[in-house]
Design a protein around this motif. Sequence first.
Motif, PDB file in Angstrom:
ATOM      1  N   ALA A 211       0.894  -1.294  -0.031  1.00  0.00           N
ATOM      2  CA  ALA A 211       0.469  -0.043   0.274  1.00  0.00           C
ATOM      3  C   ALA A 211       0.574   0.936  -0.081  1.00  0.00           C
ATOM      4  O   ALA A 211       2.126   1.143   0.632  1.00  0.00           O
ATOM      5  N   GLU A 215      -2.959   5.522   0.936  1.00  0.00           N
ATOM      6  CA  GLU A 215      -3.635   4.834   1.304  1.00  0.00           C
ATOM      7  C   GLU A 215      -3.888   4.817   2.566  1.00  0.00           C
ATOM      8  O   GLU A 215      -4.490   3.531   3.241  1.00  0.00           O
ATOM      9  N   GLU A 218      -6.922   5.021   4.443  1.00  0.00           N
ATOM     10  CA  GLU A 218      -8.099   3.980   3.992  1.00  0.00           C
ATOM     11  C   GLU A 218      -7.426   2.801   5.251  1.00  0.00           C
ATOM     12  O   GLU A 218      -8.545   2.301   6.070  1.00  0.00           O
TER      13      GLU A 218
END
Length: 268
Positions: A211, A215, A218
């Motif tokens: 990631a 990100e 999230e």
Amino acid sequence: MRSSLAWLTEIRRALPLAAAVLLVGALLVPMWRITLTAPQYPGQELLIELYAYPRLGGDFAEVQGLNKYAGFYYPDPVYVDPNYEISEAAIDVPEWLLGPVVFAGLALTGAFVAFAPTVRKLKTGLTAQFVGTIAVFVGMFAFIQYRLHQAGHSLDPDAPLRGIDSFTPPLLGPYEVANISGFAWFGPGGYMTLVAVALLAVAYLARDVDATVGELPELARALPGAVRERTSNGGRRSNRGDQAATDESERDRDADRNPEIGGGDRVG
């Protein structure tokens, strides 16, 4: 094949670089601060700032005058002349010179790990760096506390104030010497160091995912649900999970042998 810059947006690569920047920046500001109150300065707090190398800031000259009453002196870095007066009764701390070496070395390690050519080497580097950084700072903390103990138990017997018991100033927290009260805590550099260690911890925890930094929000939102799911499963791993871990390990080994395998997991 993704570019080097694209790979560096991964959490596990970007955060060690950010930590390296913070560790270098910490050398430019005080690592540690001590505030003191004394009857000689009513309604006023005196401030001492200590750097990662032999330098003091703040009201160190005034505090040095107070210290002489109790026979407590600033340490002597031995090999360099600091920006304060050295007493013959001061303890020797030649290792103070190594502060910049330690911080710069940890920063270079972060940069080296971030550019690891394969996922397997990246994971190994992240683990070694995180464990090593914790060990280094715990060791530094313990050694500095020992030096403080040594200084507080080496009071000048010819000091104007007699009958002062030996003491150990804490690296962090309050203390009192005669009628002088002090409180020691992190300076800006100390906080920057803490943030750098936290970033290394996050990078270590994210070592198995690719990631990107974008990100992170999230992933943070999804974390509580993942923890609940793992707790509800009682920490048991399914056969499918074991097989996935085995497959991933084999892919990492193949990527080390052949850079064209595993999606070209090399920085280039």
